[in-house]
Design an enzyme around this catalytic site. Structure first.
Site, PDB file in Angstrom:
ATOM      1  CB  SER A 150      -0.946  -0.053   1.207  1.00 28.52           C
ATOM      2  OG  SER A 150      -1.989   0.882   1.054  1.00 28.52           O
ATOM      3  CG  ASP A 226      -7.138  -3.463  -2.091  1.00 24.45           C
ATOM      4  OD1 ASP A 226      -7.673  -2.531  -1.463  1.00 24.45           O
ATOM      5  OD2 ASP A 226      -5.922  -3.670  -2.114  1.00 24.45           O
ATOM      6  CG  HIS A 259      -5.476  -2.773   1.183  1.00 27.55           C
ATOM      7  ND1 HIS A 259      -4.897  -2.571  -0.054  1.00 27.55           N
ATOM      8  CD2 HIS A 259      -4.860  -1.877   2.015  1.00 27.55           C
ATOM      9  CE1 HIS A 259      -4.000  -1.591   0.018  1.00 27.55           C
ATOM     10  NE2 HIS A 259      -3.952  -1.165   1.271  1.00 27.55           N
TER      11      HIS A 259
END
Lengths: 280, 280
Positions: A150, A226, A259
């Site tokens: 991320s 995600d 995620h």
């Protein structure tokens, strides 16, 4: 040589999981990091992979959640993680937002007051922490890779593109691929770097590749479930930039994955195998 | 059939990591648990292993820290974890101590007021949660094993010894082997069960084996750098009891390993392989 305070050591898969703190010269405050030394490090210098974590994480998160040590022990890789920002800087509002300030350093050197005094994660990682790892751990300085998740995926991509002499392999899980185009990146860059967007391009992987930077290879995994995919991550922008610049890219989409570290843990073994092969 | 609230679902190693809450009839309060369903569970009922966590943990801890899903997916095992006690009972002082009360249910049915109203983890696990897993997940009711860590190792050993018809395989990481003899156990038993120590024996694995209970096989791993080894865990007492009762036991000591999940994660693969073989 900076003096490390060892906060804890844990045997793990025949190697050693350590947590450390030291007074950082570049940040001007205490910084924490973590190192997993595989069993092979007991008798030789080993290749290293830096992992850069995402928003709200610390130097502990990856080491606790990713299940990486099993593979690092198998492949003989040292793992290094660091906190995601300076902490307790005293800057007003530093902990007000979960996506900016503390826990959200974005792996850059801020140029705007008041952040510029402490928020210098780029220099911290590429200079100070890298030197600590080389000087005080059995690390092979010529075989260092970088990856992240991320915000940390953004960090890994941009640092690898800007410092190819320091990082010889790079990969990412669900990275922020085009921070200039997404809310997280725009908010952070405006505060850390100011309104002049020309200064943002050096911290945007998609822009860096469009501007001619390149790396030998690049592996990215992305979950299709995600929650941040369409609003924050923009892998399609990076893919387009790579295609136009002839930058090699392996971008894999995975149905059902989100995620979280449950996603990362599923593919961590393949990433470490990739780095081991890239680092030779 | 109790209604489950799904708190979150995460794809992981091709299976599904789920976190749930439900109104528990036996506890009288909401209880949380977690289930990892391996890929194989999408087309058939699969064997199950319950993991009982240690002091201060929740239903999340093992699923986050142990790195177990990789092996559960490989071996086709469902994993079930639960919170370590009722929460927010309103009992005065329930959160005052880290080793008693909230987060420290010791996997028994308390008989002493005020704890007896809510602290009934034994019945919760063996009756209510077990039935939920069988009714609402693709679990094979004839192939259920149990294991745990520290206080949860105590729980796994004692529940397996007392309910051999429910749990067909058992193992433990650094279990409290003789709680009647150690400070953690004595404190908990005095409050939950009262001063009459004859009532304690059914919750002490070493005493249960001395009293004639047996199980087909038993695997225990113990780190030699475990900070609780000599004052709280007493594997030597269990070993003596097993030897005298001719109870089969594999007790392995590991140099350098401590009490943490870095220890558990190192050996979790071997434990799941063991359960898979025991459960057939």
């Amino acid at each position: 040589m900076t003096t490390l305070e060892t906060r804890s050591l844990h045997q793990c898969f025949g190697g050693v999981q350590g947590f450390y703190q030291h007074p950082s010269e570049i940040i001007g405050l205490p910084m924490r990091f973590s190192v997993y030394q595989p069993p092979q490090a007991q008798y030789q210098r080993v290749p290293v992979v830096f992992f850069l974590a995402g928003l709200t994480c610390t130097e502990e998160t990856f080491m606790i959640k990713a299940g990486a040590q099993r593979y690092a022990a198998e492949y003989g890789l040292m793992l290094v993680t660091m906190d995601t920002s300076p902490r307790q800087t005293g800057i007003p509002g530093e902990t007000d937002d979960w996506d900016f300030g503390a826990g959200a350093g974005f792996y850059l050197d801020a140029t705007q007051s008041p952040w510029s005094q402490y928020f210098r994660m780029e220099s911290y990682i590429t200079q100070e922490l890298r030197q600590i790892i080389i000087d005080q751990f059995p690390a092979d300085p010529n075989r260092i890779g970088i990856f992240g998740h991320s915000m940390g995926g953004h960090g890994a991509l941009t640092l690898a593109l800007r410092y190819p002499e320091l990082f010889r392999s790079v990969s990412a899980f669900a990275p922020i691929c085009a921070p200039m185009q997404c809310p997280w990146g725009q908010k952070a860059f405006r505060h850390y770097l100011g309104e002049d967007q020309s200064s943002w391009r050096q911290y945007d992987a998609t822009a860096l590749i469009a501007d001619g930077r390149s790396i030998s290879d690049l592996l990215i995994d992305q979950g299709l479930n995600d929650q941040f995919l369409t609003q924050q991550l923009y892998p399609e922008a990076l893919e387009k930039s790579c295609r136009e610049a002839d930058q090699k890219l392996t971008l894999r989409f995975h149905s059902g994955y989100d995620h979280s570290y449950y996603f990362i843990s599923t593919f961590i073994g393949e990433h470490l195998k990739y780095h081991r092969e890239q680092l030779g």
